[in-house]
Design an enzyme around this catalytic site. Structure first.
Site, PDB file in Angstrom:
ATOM      1  N   GLY A 144     -48.892  65.017 -16.549  1.00 16.59           N
ATOM      2  CA  GLY A 144     -49.531  63.663 -16.959  1.00 16.59           C
ATOM      3  C   GLY A 144     -50.312  63.157 -15.674  1.00 16.59           C
ATOM      4  O   GLY A 144     -49.935  63.562 -14.601  1.00 16.59           O
TER       5      GLY A 144
ATOM      6  N   HIS B 229     -27.047  48.178  27.856  1.00 14.06           N
ATOM      7  CA  HIS B 229     -28.423  47.157  27.865  1.00 14.06           C
ATOM      8  C   HIS B 229     -29.679  48.000  28.175  1.00 14.06           C
ATOM      9  O   HIS B 229     -29.430  48.850  29.123  1.00 14.06           O
ATOM     10  CB  HIS B 229     -28.251  46.174  28.712  1.00 14.06           C
ATOM     11  CG  HIS B 229     -26.860  45.457  28.930  1.00 14.06           C
ATOM     12  ND1 HIS B 229     -26.135  44.668  28.222  1.00 14.06           N
ATOM     13  CD2 HIS B 229     -26.172  45.890  29.980  1.00 14.06           C
ATOM     14  CE1 HIS B 229     -25.126  44.559  28.567  1.00 14.06           C
ATOM     15  NE2 HIS B 229     -24.729  45.252  29.640  1.00 14.06           N
TER      16      HIS B 229
ATOM     17  N   ASN C 296     -21.312  55.003  33.463  1.00 16.15           N
ATOM     18  CA  ASN C 296     -21.737  53.813  33.166  1.00 16.15           C
ATOM     19  C   ASN C 296     -23.242  54.090  33.617  1.00 16.15           C
ATOM     20  O   ASN C 296     -23.588  54.454  34.603  1.00 16.15           O
ATOM     21  CB  ASN C 296     -21.006  52.559  33.928  1.00 16.15           C
ATOM     22  CG  ASN C 296     -21.617  51.357  33.651  1.00 16.15           C
ATOM     23  OD1 ASN C 296     -21.295  50.626  32.723  1.00 16.15           O
ATOM     24  ND2 ASN C 296     -22.549  50.942  34.370  1.00 16.15           N
TER      25      ASN C 296
ATOM     26  N   ARG D 180     -34.459  53.204  47.192  1.00 18.96           N
ATOM     27  CA  ARG D 180     -35.106  51.892  47.080  1.00 18.96           C
ATOM     28  C   ARG D 180     -35.669  51.623  48.602  1.00 18.96           C
ATOM     29  O   ARG D 180     -34.916  52.034  49.516  1.00 18.96           O
ATOM     30  CB  ARG D 180     -34.624  50.753  46.618  1.00 18.96           C
ATOM     31  CG  ARG D 180     -33.488  50.211  47.245  1.00 18.96           C
ATOM     32  CD  ARG D 180     -32.912  48.984  46.317  1.00 18.96           C
ATOM     33  NE  ARG D 180     -31.570  48.405  46.902  1.00 18.96           N
ATOM     34  CZ  ARG D 180     -30.602  48.646  46.724  1.00 18.96           C
ATOM     35  NH1 ARG D 180     -30.195  49.595  45.651  1.00 18.96           N
ATOM     36  NH2 ARG D 180     -29.384  48.199  47.298  1.00 18.96           N
TER      37      ARG D 180
END
Length: 456
Positions: free
Chosen positions: A10, A363, A377, A440
């Protein structure tokens, strides 16, 4: 030998779409696929899909499916004409050969209903019928005084007395294959539509002394067809209501059954809770005590017992262990595998990675192509830099490591067992086990420095 013929030629003009009607989606998959799946559960020898408008697209969508053949109806001259196109493809082995005719735009007919129809035919034919309060537009089932089916008359061709009949034809029919071929060769288009009606084979069967049985669907929504976007949306809601009912009866708590969508299969254990607006796609398995917060999307996932998935989390092609905590706003992409008691918090994305038991990324992190051990962690802002512009590389973080915040791990790289990465580290070489690694720049204070002032 069972043949199944599915009419899918159809145009679907009222859908207002370039997509063939039978390829429009219902509950997460094309309408035609629903019919194919139901038909396949009957274990037919052959399935023939009759295509017409958009034939190439329909063929292209299912060409690789086993046991499937296609017949072309061009032009479209009615349902009887459509089945005629499938006749050369129908198989017979002399052992109770039967052909079942279904419709690609009647997507929700259930296998159990089709089995009852096949049983109702005995050694003859059978039609699937329904009782409607308003039968306008439907073909009527005309029975004799003994209650035997005699013929089907289309609404436009029906007399006033026949239009008062409430039992209607759904279009679904089963008949002996050899006899069906003969009846199809004898139908004509002498009717108000000028078409070849499949329903005319019922009258021919009765004239030949072949009994015609009838069966009814378990639920009215099984035989609802789709000819417009409105009907598509209405049938979607009816089906989702049915899915919600089944889950509630199985013991699942739905915060609001009207705001719940299953677009595949959802299997739940005991005491599962699902909040509002959740969508389940593909194959989803939720074990005992799982809680899914509002507006989550789960696609092809397995979730262990006692796990909570909080609001607005997306989980796709992933596995989650027991008693884990996911979200809110977490994203688990394909290949994510989380162990027991893991935590993945807000705005954390995990892709193609393993997070072993008791590890946490709570987070703002991206973990891609990584193997993370137990009790690790992962601090906020951590990124596994897995892509060099051409290839993906893996990051390995061993058990009990501590990854400080705002850390970049440039793969391929390994963090040893119990190692600590200081906050802000960009790790380009392996970090030894049990040691603190920091990369760092050293902090400097410039005495006497003054902030520049705007000129007046």
């Amino acid at each position: 030998m069972l043949n199944v013929v599915i009419l899918a030629a159809g145009l679907g003009k009222r859908m207002q779409s370039d997509l063939p009607k039978v390829l429009h989606s219902l509950a997460g998959k094309p309408m035609l696929e629903h019919v194919l799946d139901s038909a396949s559960q009957l274990e037919p020898g052959r399935i023939v899909v009759v295509v017409g408008h958009g034939a190439d697209r329909v063929r292209g969508a299912y060409e690789g499916r086993a046991g499937l053949s296609f017949a072309l109806q061009q032009p479209q001259q009615g349902t009887g004409h459509a089945v005629q196109q499938a006749v050369p493809l129908l198989q017979e082995d002399g052992k109770d050969d039967v052909t079942l005719v279904l419709y690609g735009d009647v997507p929700l007919v259930q296998p159990d209903t089709l089995r009852r129809l096949l049983q109702a035919r005995g050694q003859g034919a059978a039609v699937l019928t329904e009782l409607l309060d308003d039968a306008t537009g439907y073909g009527r089932i005309v029975r004799n005084e003994q209650g035997q089916v005699q013929r089907i008359v289309e609404h436009k061709d029906a007399s006033e007395a026949e239009r008062a009949i409430r039992e209607v034809n759904t279009g679904i029919l089963a008949a002996p294959t050899g006899r069906l071929k003969d009846w199809l060769s004898r139908i004509d288009n002498n009717n108000a539509q000028g078409e070849y009606y499949l329903t005319d084979v019922v009258g021919l069967a009765v004239a030949d002394g072949v009994p015609v049985g009838a069966a009814q669907p378990s639920a009215g929504w099984e035989t609802l067809g789709v000819n417009s976007r409105v009907q598509q949306a209405e049938l979607e809601r009816r089906w989702q209501q049915e899915q919600a009912r089944r889950q509630l009866e199985a013991g699942v708590t739905l915060a609001d059954p009207a705001r719940f969508d299953v677009r595949g299969t959802l299997t739940c254990g005991r005491d599962v809770f699902i909040d509002v607006g959740c969508v389940f796609e593909g194959k989803v398995e939720l074990a005992d005590g799982v809680r899914v917060g509002p507006h989550c999307v789960l696609r092809d996932v397995s979730v262990g017992a006692g796990t909570h998935i909080d609001a607005y989390s997306h989980v796709q092609q992933a596995t989650v262990g027991r008693d884990a905590r996911i979200g809110p706003y977490a994203r688990l992409r394909p290949g994510a595998s989380l162990g027991d008691r893991t935590h993945v918090g807000n705005f954390v994305e995990i892709k193609n990675s393993v997070l072993d038991a008791d590890s946490k990324a709570n987070h703002l992190a991206y973990i891609g192509d990584a193997d993370i051990g137990a009790r690790v962690n992962v601090g906020a802002g951590t990124i596994t830099c897995n892509y060099d512009g051409a290839n993906k590389h893996r990051t390995i973080i061993e058990d009990d490591a501590f990854i400080g915040s705002d850390t970049q791990l440039v793969a391929p790289v390994r963090v040893g067992r119990g190692a600590t990465l200081g906050a802000g580290t960009t790790l380009t070489r392996d970090a030894p086990a049990g040691q603190l690694t920091v990369s760092r720049a050293r902090q400097t204070t410039i005495e006497g420095w003054q902030r520049p002032q705007k000129k007046s």
